[in-house]
Motif scaffolding. Structure first.
Motif, PDB file in Angstrom:
ATOM      1  N   ARG A 149     -21.351  -2.160   5.564  1.00 51.96           N
ATOM      2  CA  ARG A 149     -22.570  -2.084   6.402  1.00 51.96           C
ATOM      3  C   ARG A 149     -22.594  -2.639   7.934  1.00 51.96           C
ATOM      4  N   ALA A 150     -21.906  -3.749   7.775  1.00 51.60           N
ATOM      5  CA  ALA A 150     -21.999  -4.814   8.798  1.00 51.60           C
ATOM      6  C   ALA A 150     -20.415  -4.307   9.837  1.00 51.60           C
ATOM      7  N   PHE A 151     -19.478  -4.084   9.067  1.00 49.08           N
ATOM      8  CA  PHE A 151     -18.127  -4.071   9.920  1.00 49.08           C
ATOM      9  C   PHE A 151     -17.635  -2.653   9.817  1.00 49.08           C
ATOM     10  N   GLY A 152     -18.087  -1.797   8.938  1.00 49.03           N
ATOM     11  CA  GLY A 152     -17.657  -0.587   8.711  1.00 49.03           C
ATOM     12  C   GLY A 152     -16.446  -0.404   7.721  1.00 49.03           C
ATOM     13  N   THR A 153     -15.955  -1.423   7.338  1.00 53.51           N
ATOM     14  CA  THR A 153     -14.928  -1.572   6.035  1.00 53.51           C
ATOM     15  C   THR A 153     -15.104  -2.750   5.213  1.00 53.51           C
ATOM     16  N   ASP A 154     -14.672  -2.640   4.153  1.00 54.00           N
ATOM     17  CA  ASP A 154     -14.790  -3.860   3.133  1.00 54.00           C
ATOM     18  C   ASP A 154     -13.636  -5.014   3.912  1.00 54.00           C
ATOM     19  N   THR A 155     -14.179  -5.540   4.790  1.00 53.80           N
ATOM     20  CA  THR A 155     -13.229  -6.628   5.517  1.00 53.80           C
ATOM     21  C   THR A 155     -13.751  -8.089   5.298  1.00 53.80           C
ATOM     22  N   VAL A 156     -12.948  -8.740   4.633  1.00 55.51           N
ATOM     23  CA  VAL A 156     -13.119 -10.357   4.497  1.00 55.51           C
ATOM     24  C   VAL A 156     -12.361 -10.867   5.914  1.00 55.51           C
ATOM     25  N   PRO A 157     -13.233 -11.700   6.887  1.00 58.51           N
ATOM     26  CA  PRO A 157     -12.539 -11.923   8.158  1.00 58.51           C
ATOM     27  C   PRO A 157     -12.161 -13.381   8.083  1.00 58.51           C
ATOM     28  N   VAL A 158     -12.116 -14.147   7.214  1.00 62.69           N
ATOM     29  CA  VAL A 158     -11.964 -15.517   7.228  1.00 62.69           C
ATOM     30  C   VAL A 158     -10.629 -15.952   6.396  1.00 62.69           C
ATOM     31  N   SER A 159      -9.778 -16.886   6.655  1.00 55.23           N
ATOM     32  CA  SER A 159      -8.832 -17.466   5.957  1.00 55.23           C
ATOM     33  C   SER A 159      -9.128 -18.728   5.568  1.00 55.23           C
ATOM     34  N   TYR A 160      -8.429 -19.324   4.624  1.00 52.85           N
ATOM     35  CA  TYR A 160      -8.377 -20.692   3.989  1.00 52.85           C
ATOM     36  C   TYR A 160      -8.235 -21.746   5.141  1.00 52.85           C
ATOM     37  N   GLN A 161      -7.466 -21.554   6.159  1.00 55.51           N
ATOM     38  CA  GLN A 161      -7.370 -22.467   7.261  1.00 55.51           C
ATOM     39  C   GLN A 161      -8.644 -22.623   8.117  1.00 55.51           C
ATOM     40  N   ARG A 520      -8.022   1.403  10.171  1.00 56.51           N
ATOM     41  CA  ARG A 520      -8.669   0.608   9.038  1.00 56.51           C
ATOM     42  C   ARG A 520      -8.055  -0.660   9.030  1.00 56.51           C
ATOM     43  N   ASP A 521      -8.723  -1.691   8.419  1.00 63.08           N
ATOM     44  CA  ASP A 521      -8.523  -3.175   8.488  1.00 63.08           C
ATOM     45  C   ASP A 521      -7.444  -3.011   7.473  1.00 63.08           C
ATOM     46  N   LEU A 522      -6.929  -2.259   6.325  1.00 63.90           N
ATOM     47  CA  LEU A 522      -6.106  -2.712   5.520  1.00 63.90           C
ATOM     48  C   LEU A 522      -4.887  -1.655   5.965  1.00 63.90           C
ATOM     49  N   ASN A 523      -3.745  -2.523   5.881  1.00 60.33           N
ATOM     50  CA  ASN A 523      -2.331  -1.672   6.560  1.00 60.33           C
ATOM     51  C   ASN A 523      -1.201  -2.510   6.205  1.00 60.33           C
ATOM     52  N   LEU A 524      -0.480  -2.042   5.221  1.00 60.80           N
ATOM     53  CA  LEU A 524       0.746  -2.673   4.752  1.00 60.80           C
ATOM     54  C   LEU A 524       1.993  -2.170   5.024  1.00 60.80           C
ATOM     55  N   ILE A 525       1.857  -1.561   6.293  1.00 62.74           N
ATOM     56  CA  ILE A 525       3.336  -0.914   6.754  1.00 62.74           C
ATOM     57  C   ILE A 525       4.367  -1.623   6.826  1.00 62.74           C
ATOM     58  N   GLY A 526       4.150  -2.984   7.101  1.00 64.11           N
ATOM     59  CA  GLY A 526       5.386  -3.921   7.254  1.00 64.11           C
ATOM     60  C   GLY A 526       6.131  -4.034   5.633  1.00 64.11           C
ATOM     61  N   LEU A 527       5.243  -3.592   4.695  1.00 58.59           N
ATOM     62  CA  LEU A 527       6.119  -3.763   3.285  1.00 58.59           C
ATOM     63  C   LEU A 527       6.528  -2.652   2.715  1.00 58.59           C
ATOM     64  N   THR A 528       6.429  -1.407   3.584  1.00 54.10           N
ATOM     65  CA  THR A 528       6.862  -0.065   2.988  1.00 54.10           C
ATOM     66  C   THR A 528       8.389   0.128   2.913  1.00 54.10           C
ATOM     67  N   GLN A 529       9.258  -0.797   3.689  1.00 57.73           N
ATOM     68  CA  GLN A 529      10.645  -0.704   3.680  1.00 57.73           C
ATOM     69  C   GLN A 529      11.191  -1.544   2.606  1.00 57.73           C
ATOM     70  N   LEU A 530      10.419  -2.324   1.965  1.00 57.52           N
ATOM     71  CA  LEU A 530      11.039  -3.044   0.842  1.00 57.52           C
ATOM     72  C   LEU A 530      11.753  -2.579  -0.271  1.00 57.52           C
ATOM     73  N   ASP A 531      13.156  -2.964  -0.562  1.00 52.94           N
ATOM     74  CA  ASP A 531      13.905  -2.274  -1.484  1.00 52.94           C
ATOM     75  C   ASP A 531      13.348  -3.173  -2.836  1.00 52.94           C
ATOM     76  N   ASP A 532      14.110  -2.989  -3.929  1.00 52.59           N
ATOM     77  CA  ASP A 532      13.667  -3.702  -5.227  1.00 52.59           C
ATOM     78  C   ASP A 532      13.985  -4.913  -4.979  1.00 52.59           C
ATOM     79  N   ALA A 533      15.109  -5.655  -4.144  1.00 53.15           N
ATOM     80  CA  ALA A 533      15.311  -6.872  -4.288  1.00 53.15           C
ATOM     81  C   ALA A 533      14.411  -7.392  -3.192  1.00 53.15           C
ATOM     82  N   GLY A 534      14.065  -6.843  -2.236  1.00 50.02           N
ATOM     83  CA  GLY A 534      12.955  -7.311  -1.283  1.00 50.02           C
ATOM     84  C   GLY A 534      11.631  -7.401  -2.032  1.00 50.02           C
ATOM     85  N   TYR A 535      11.147  -6.611  -2.895  1.00 50.60           N
ATOM     86  CA  TYR A 535       9.984  -6.905  -3.759  1.00 50.60           C
ATOM     87  C   TYR A 535      10.139  -7.893  -4.517  1.00 50.60           C
TER      88      TYR A 535
END
Length: 850
Positions: A149-161, A520-535
């Protein structure tokens, strides 16, 4: 595998949403050694008591070892092929006869993301129904709605730091010290480094979290909206709002502030005086940076969504979002509650934070999965799902890694629902739970230390859980079980995965599609090229992941003040305080609150296996204020009945000023497997938030009354026992076996007879010592005690420790005789020994005969 030269494997803790990194390695004795991962950015080597004891819980006690069909009390093991064919056939038959909405999945934040993803893909993408919901509905659903309702997506905007770099931390509806202990440790350390930091705890109870609080607001149950509406009004009246941010980056402020000012009188609604309110409001308004941490005390409410938005409104009004050290922070209750939200394992969402009401996103998923049967509308949320089951509308249900017979409100109704459902299948690593007792087919799933995949913690950080130990019996990964069933339902070409890395790669790729048309907030494109060893070597990654990160990068979401709504602006949501749905009356004058203890987790299927964790809270208890205890004639440590309009529970009275006169508190962990009538969900009404569907666990009308017991017993056994014949019992893990505490309305002599007749006697040598008001026996086989029985009038903790010691010791001939006598000295006192010469002679003659 991510293993160092000393054999330590990096993995992630199995408990709360903090997501602590763990290093573990098997020892030569077969046990698992555990320590904190000093490189993991969630915990930097710290672990809580539960995390430290993870190695205790990988024993095989009670494990489900092979697929098992259950029918009329008879159980028959079968093979995996037969089991998965049966599931596929039963679901396919129901779909053919009654349509896709006649079947359902109920899944869990204990699943890994890969498991979650395939369950959602099968149900929504190929069965064509959205009847898949998660037990995350019980902990995070209201936050999901508030964020959207507030942000348009289910976004948690805070980190532990952010918590370590802020000026004020407001903790609302969370005993952070017990429920998210390592995060609490980080906060406490940050406060020590920066003494100027202020901590405000908002909770009806006084908990361990209050130990670092500069201010504790013990507000009335359910009055959070009134409190934060009051704060919003205060901020506007004292010109502490960020007008430029409101004008340029938000919508709806004027209507929201008008509603807030028209709200109920804050002092009256919250029960807080003006001084306490002003103190809090000034702390918030004077601070340059504020983080508000909230959890189940906010979410688990019939007004949960409005509570969430009342908090977010205050952060938007002050511009306290999108910058370091600021923002509203919902901390998740389960290790992968966030992962389930990401993949769409809630009935009202699609995958990868895409939505049903967006035709373009719906088409994206249809094309990506290459399916023409993608569900087009939201499915049944948890409470509604089991209601439909009870009404005969759900013909087959698959429950994965969760125990709704214990965790959902109104347990009797849940039992009726499962009895009405023609086919119930449960995947679990534990054989005997209240839910597996209701299942027609149970499937052995891998547990923590055996399965491999990813989880996402409260700060959006993806971490690996890695395999540490071989799987007992024929247990399998949940994703594998789901894929096998999918293939046998005819969807073979879409579920041809060889291992979990392939599932993760597909999921990561899905998160990357469609951003060119609608970011959208959720985007893991940087992990799409992982091979089995990378995973295999994947290090913790906080999303969005545009490029694979090798270092910890802290960049707040919304730092550009652009949100994921249609116009890019955040929404103020006008909310008003409403009384909780359950109202007290003369018959039920108290409010029952529920929650966690420090050292247990959910239904104790894991923590209940640890001897050291069991000692912190060995049996169900209920906290009662001294004045209330006096009013109702209740003594400390006495058994009491707790009743509500729908049920009854039994617990040990813990008299304390930590709760108010109007409230009582019960932990959620005990159930029919670990205690008799010890679970609060027998009492909790099935009322829920109308938007999120999240049940109200914090506000149930209740009454308490003393239970007068005449006798008690302790049973110690190498194996679990059926103690349901007794008026009260609870089970505790001890070294090498289990301890049962029993209390009865019977006279001691009658209880002695009942105990002997009920529990049976294992093979071995029996030593007994019996008096008029006392019985003690030890059964010994191969110099070890197999079963110990003590019966008397009253028991204290010191006596229990002596009996546990007797149970664990090695018995030679002298020890056998001394053991019986020493227990009598503890149990009866030395002055009573003279009255039991007959018993002493009996024990002596048995020793001689042996």
């Amino acid at each position: 595998m991510n293993t160092n030269s000393e054999g330590w494997v990096k993995t992630t803790c199995a408990y709360c949403g903090v997501g602590c990194g763990v290093e573990a390695r098997p020892t030569s004795s077969g046990k698992l050694e555990v320590r904190g991962d000093q490189q993991h950015p969630s915990n930097y080597g710290k672990l809580c008591t539960k995390g430290i004891a993870l190695g205790d819980t990988v024993i095989h006690d009670g494990r489900l070892l092979q697929p098992t069909i259950k029918d009329c009390g008879h159980s028959e093991p079968i093979g995996w092929d037969e089991a998965t064919v049966l599931v596929a056939e039963k679901f396919s038959q129901a779909i053919k006869q009654y349509g896709p909405d006649s079947v359902a999945f109920y899944v869990s934040g204990q699943l890994l993301t890969e498991d979650y993803y395939l369950a959602n893909k099968l149900m929504k993408g190929f069965i064509g129904s959205s009847n898949i919901d998660s037990n995350s509905r019980l902990c995070m659903a209201s936050s999901v709605v508030g964020h959207k309702r507030a942000f348009g997506t289910d976004t948690v905007p805070v980190s532990y730091q952010d918590i370590e770099q802020t000026d004020v931390v407001v903790i609302v509806g969370s005993n952070l010290a017990w429920c998210h202990p390592v995060l609490f440790q980080r906060l406490r350390q940050a406060k020590q480094v920066n003494p100027a930091m202020k901590v405000v705890v908002i909770d009806p109870r006084e908990t361990e979290t209050c130990s670092i609080a500069d201010l504790h607001l013990s507000l009335e149950s359910g009055s959070d909206v009134a409190l934060f509406n009051g704060l919003l009004s205060y901020l506007q009246e004292h010109e502490q709002i960020d007008k430029a941010f409101i004008d340029n980056h938000t919508e709806g402020f004027e209507h929201t502030i008008q509603q807030a000012k028209q709200a109920t009188d804050v002092e009256s609604a919250t029960g807080l005086n003006s001084e306490a309110l002003t103190n809090f409001y000034q702390m918030f308004s004077d601070a340059e940076k504020v983080v508000t941490i909230y959890s189940q005390g906010v979410n688990q409410s019939s007004q949960g969504c409005d509570k969430v938005n009342s908090i977010i409104n205050c952060h938007l009004a002050t511009g306290q979002i999108g910058k370091v050290g600021s923002g509203p922070f919902s901390v998740t209750g389960q290790p992968n509650a966030m992962g389930g939200r990401e993949v769409g394992a809630l009935a009202n969402t699609l995958a990868a934070h895409m939505e049903f009401d967006d035709p373009e996103q719906h088409q994206l998923i249809s094309d990506f999965w290459q399916t023409k049967t993608l569900a087009t509308k939201a499915g049944l949320k948890a409470i509604d799902l089991f209601d439909a089951m009870a009404d005969g509308k759900i013909k087959a249900v698959w429950i994965m890694g969760t125990n709704p017979m214990v965790s959902l409100p109104d347990s009797d109704k849940i039992k009726t629902a499962l009895e009405m459902c023609p086919f119930v299948v449960a995947s679990d690593c534990i054989e005997d739970t209240e839910t597996t007792r209701m299942a027609d087919l149970i499937l052995p799933a891998q547990g923590w230390s055996e399965k491999s995949g990813t989880v996402t913690n409260s700060e959006r950080r993806i971490s690996r859980q890695r395999r540490l130990l071989p799987s007992p019996g024929s247990s399998k990964p949940d994703w594998w079980i789901i894929a096998q069933v999918a293939k046998k339902m005819g969807f073979n070409n879409h579920f041809t995965y060889r291992h979990e890395a392939e599932v993760f790669k597909e999921y990561a790729l899905m998160t990357s599609i469609g951003h060119d048309k609608k970011p959208r907030d959720l985007n893991l494109i940087g992990l799409t090229q992982l091979d089995d060893a990378g995973y295999s070597q994947l290090t913790p990654q906080q999303w969005p992941v545009v490029d694979l990160q090798t270092d910890v990068i802290h960049r707040p979401l919304f730092e550009n003040h652009r949100f994921f709504t249609k116009n890019g602006k955040a929404n103020f949501i006008a909310v008003q305080h409403a009384k909780p749905l359950g109202e007290t009356n003369d018959q039920y004058p108290l409010i029952l609150n529920s929650g966690r203890t420090r050292d247990h987790w959910h239904t104790m299927s894991r923590t209940g296996l640890s001897v050291r964790l069991a000692t912190h809270a060995p049996e169900p208890y209920v906290q009662i204020h001294p004045d209330s205890a006096k009013l109702y004639g209740i003594r400390d440590a006495q058994l009491v009945s707790v009743t509500s309009p729908i049920g009854k529970a039994i617990a040990r009275a813990a008299i304390t000023t930590d709760v108010s006169r109007q409230q009582v508190f019960m932990p959620i962990h005990w159930n029919a497997v670990t205690a008799k009538q010890g679970k609060p969900c027998e009492l909790i009404l099935p009322t829920n938030d109308s938007l999120s569907g999240q049940p109200e666990f914090k506000h149930t009308p209740a009454a308490v009354a003393p239970l007068d017991m005449s006798s008690c017993a302790i049973l110690l056994s190498r194996v679990t026992l059926n103690c349901d014949v007794f008026d009260y019992w609870s089970r505790q893990k001890v070294e090498g076996g289990y301890l049962y505490r029993i209390e009865s309305t019977m006279e001691i002599s009658d209880l002695i007879k009942l105990v002997k007749n009920s529990v049976g006697r294992p093979n071995g040598e029996a030593l007994e010592s019996t008096g008029a008001n006392f019985h003690h026996s030890i059964n010994i086989l191969d110099d070890r005690c197999q079963q110990l029985i003590w019966v008397g009038a009253q028991l204290i903790d010191d006596q229990v420790s002596v009996l546990i010691e007797q149970f664990g010791q090695i018995y030679d001939e002298q020890t056998k005789f001394d053991g019986v006598l020493s227990s009598r000295k503890v149990a009866l006192g030395r002055s009573d020994l003279a009255d039991n010469n007959v018993a002493e002679k009996k024990a002596s003659s048995q020793k001689t005969a042996a």
